[in-house]
Design a protein around this motif. Structure first.
Motif, PDB file in Angstrom:
ATOM      1  N   LYS A  55      46.449 -34.789  81.220  1.00 43.56           N
ATOM      2  CA  LYS A  55      45.960 -35.542  82.386  1.00 43.56           C
ATOM      3  C   LYS A  55      44.482 -35.272  82.640  1.00 43.56           C
ATOM      4  N   GLN A  56      44.074 -33.998  82.472  1.00 43.64           N
ATOM      5  CA  GLN A  56      42.659 -33.686  82.647  1.00 43.64           C
ATOM      6  C   GLN A  56      41.791 -34.428  81.610  1.00 43.64           C
ATOM      7  N   SER A  57      42.284 -34.503  80.358  1.00 46.43           N
ATOM      8  CA  SER A  57      41.535 -35.200  79.311  1.00 46.43           C
ATOM      9  C   SER A  57      41.411 -36.685  79.612  1.00 46.43           C
ATOM     10  N   GLU A  58      42.492 -37.240  80.171  1.00 47.00           N
ATOM     11  CA  GLU A  58      42.456 -38.679  80.503  1.00 47.00           C
ATOM     12  C   GLU A  58      41.456 -38.944  81.619  1.00 47.00           C
ATOM     13  N   ILE A  59      41.431 -38.058  82.644  1.00 50.67           N
ATOM     14  CA  ILE A  59      40.480 -38.222  83.760  1.00 50.67           C
ATOM     15  C   ILE A  59      39.039 -38.092  83.252  1.00 50.67           C
ATOM     16  N   ASP A  60      38.818 -37.083  82.383  1.00 44.55           N
ATOM     17  CA  ASP A  60      37.461 -36.920  81.819  1.00 44.55           C
ATOM     18  C   ASP A  60      37.039 -38.171  81.048  1.00 44.55           C
ATOM     19  N   TYR A  61      37.970 -38.723  80.330  1.00 46.01           N
ATOM     20  CA  TYR A  61      37.665 -39.939  79.541  1.00 46.01           C
ATOM     21  C   TYR A  61      37.282 -41.097  80.459  1.00 46.01           C
ATOM     22  N   GLN A  62      38.025 -41.307  81.547  1.00 46.44           N
ATOM     23  CA  GLN A  62      37.724 -42.387  82.486  1.00 46.44           C
ATOM     24  C   GLN A  62      36.369 -42.164  83.146  1.00 46.44           C
ATOM     25  N   LYS A  63      36.067 -40.901  83.494  1.00 41.37           N
ATOM     26  CA  LYS A  63      34.763 -40.603  84.097  1.00 41.37           C
ATOM     27  C   LYS A  63      33.631 -40.943  83.118  1.00 41.37           C
ATOM     28  N   ASP A  64      33.796 -40.594  81.847  1.00 40.76           N
ATOM     29  CA  ASP A  64      32.746 -40.870  80.856  1.00 40.76           C
ATOM     30  C   ASP A  64      32.568 -42.369  80.656  1.00 40.76           C
TER      31      ASP A  64
END
Length: 453
Positions: free
Chosen positions: A181-190
């Motif tokens: 979930k953290q990786s998905e959030i980081d991806y959306q932020k980028d």
């Protein structure tokens, strides 16, 4: 003389004739000796000298040509002036065109001060370069975040399968889920960061375009002046080209072949003034009957002769055979299909002509012998000794033991004068030349050798 004496004389003559015919007196015949030597098959035709290229000096434009002083047969060098036009009116037009171009140049300088806009564009360009790098970095960061998210997702799926088989604890599964979930959030932020930077980049490009539009509007009058200057420059360039063309120079080192005008006069553009050729490039142009062209090859040896060449013939080679034939009417009014063949001279031609104090030009009449086959060291006889029988077999009368022996022969290479004998006659045997129709096989003969035929 009395009638009785005349009758007696006639009777005596008839008797003597009958006595001669009934006797075995040998028949006098001319013979030639078969010998070993060279036999050539050739095609002989009338031809003419020609040049592969004739350089024509023509009027470049309508106008008045000055007197032409070069004459036929005069040598000229490449770049040498051979004719000139009166350019007084053209010179005045050139001066006017040059003044117009200079006027436009001064006006353009006055209207083309855009230093402020140029400085602003330079600053925008530098900033846009920086933004390009930033957007590119954000794009790469997004790609990395995506890869990290896909890895976390795959890792979670793997650990979930292990959990289902009780090979993994629940806490480890929760930890993998949190990482996903953290990786998905980081991806959306980028992704959001990348798109924001793209928006800023687009806004800056719009700002640059606005400056360019402003500059384009300001430079509109300058652009109009520049187009008018181009037109004026084009007119000047054309006048300068005409001015240069008005002085006509020889394109090659050559000889004046034709001079059509000598005095000053007004002529139209395209009128031919001079023809120049390189006589050292002379070749021979011959029209060969199409049925014989198949026997000719590139490089076939050729003998070139005729009064224009001198007493001795000159050797040449076939240089080119044209791929297309044409119809030509002979001197007897017969239509013939012919093919043009080009023959190059051997370089010994010029030495031979110099020794004979002769000159040679284009369109001189000559005769050529194009050799289609040459055989060495073969038995040959005079062509006039051969004849065909009713079935088409070549035959000849050979003198053996002073008797005319009718012999079948097999021929090889033949021309109008000699024939190769492959079978039937040996070297050194005597052969009857142009045998009489009354000559019978085995008849006694009195041979007389003819040395020169």
């Amino acid at each position: 003389m009395s009638r009785k004496s005349i009758i007696i004389t006639v009777v005596l003559l008839i008797g003597l004739g009958a006595l001669y015919l009934l006797s075995d007196a040998p028949l006098p015949v001319d013979v030639t000796v078969a010998e070993t030597g060279e036999v050539k098959a050739f095609i002989e035709e009338r031809a003419k000298t020609s040049l592969p290229r004739i350089y024509r000096i023509a009027m470049p434009l309508n106008g008045r040509v000055l007197p032409i002083t070069v004459e036929e047969d005069e040598k000229v060098s490449e770049g040498q002036i051979v004719a000139s036009m009166d350019t007084s009116d053209l010179d005045a037009e050139v001066a006017k065109a040059q003044y117009r171009v200079e006027q436009f140049a001064r006006k353009i300088v006055e209207q083309s001060d855009t230093r402020l806009e140029d400085n602003s564009l330079v600053q925008f360009d530098e900033f846009l370069k920086s933004m390009d790098l930033t957007v590119e970095a954000a794009s790469k960061q997004q790609d990395a975040s995506k890869a990290k998210w896909q890895y976390a997702r795959d890792e979670f799926d793997r650990k979930y399968q292990l959990f289902k088989r009780s090979a993994l604890s629940e806490s480890e599964l929760n930890e993998a889920d949190l990482f996903k979930k953290q990786s998905e959030i980081d991806y959306q932020k980028d992704i959001l960061t990348w798109r924001s930077l793209q928006a800023i980049q687009s806004a800056m490009q719009i700002g640059k375009i606005s400056i360019l539009k402003y500059k384009e509007k300001k430079e509109l009058s300058t652009a109009v002046l520049q187009e008018e200057q181009k037109e004026a420059q084009s007119q000047l360039d054309q006048l300068l080209r005409d001015q240069k063309r008005a002085t006509m120079r020889s394109p090659v080192d050559g000889t004046i072949l034709t001079r059509n005008y000598s005095n000053e006069r007004t002529l139209a553009a395209g009128d031919i003034l001079l023809e120049i050729g390189r006589l050292q490039d002379l070749e021979v142009e011959v029209d060969v009957l199409s049925q014989y062209v198949g026997d000719i090859q590139i490089g076939s040896l050729v003998d070139i002769e005729g009064p224009a060449i001198g007493k001795q013939s000159v050797r040449g080679k076939v240089k080119r055979i044209y791929p297309k034939g044409f119809t030509k009417v002979s001197s007897l009014g017969v239509e013939q299909q012919r093919v043009k063949v080009i023959v190059s001279f051997d370089q010994s031609l010029w030495k031979q002509l110099k020794e004979q104090q002769r000159s040679l030009g284009t369109d001189y009449r000559v005769r050529v012998k194009i050799y289609t086959e040459i055989k060495q060291d073969v038995v040959k006889v005079s062509r006039s000794a051969l004849f065909r029988n009713a079935s088409g077999q070549w035959q000849a009368y050979v003198v053996r033991n002073n008797k005319a022996i009718l012999t079948d022969v097999k021929t090889g290479v033949m021309n109008d004068f000699d024939a190769e004998i492959e079978k039937g006659i040996q070297s050194g045997e005597r052969v009857i030349i142009a045998p009489s129709m009354n000559l019978q096989p085995g008849e006694s003969v009195e041979p007389q050798v003819i040395r020169e035929l």
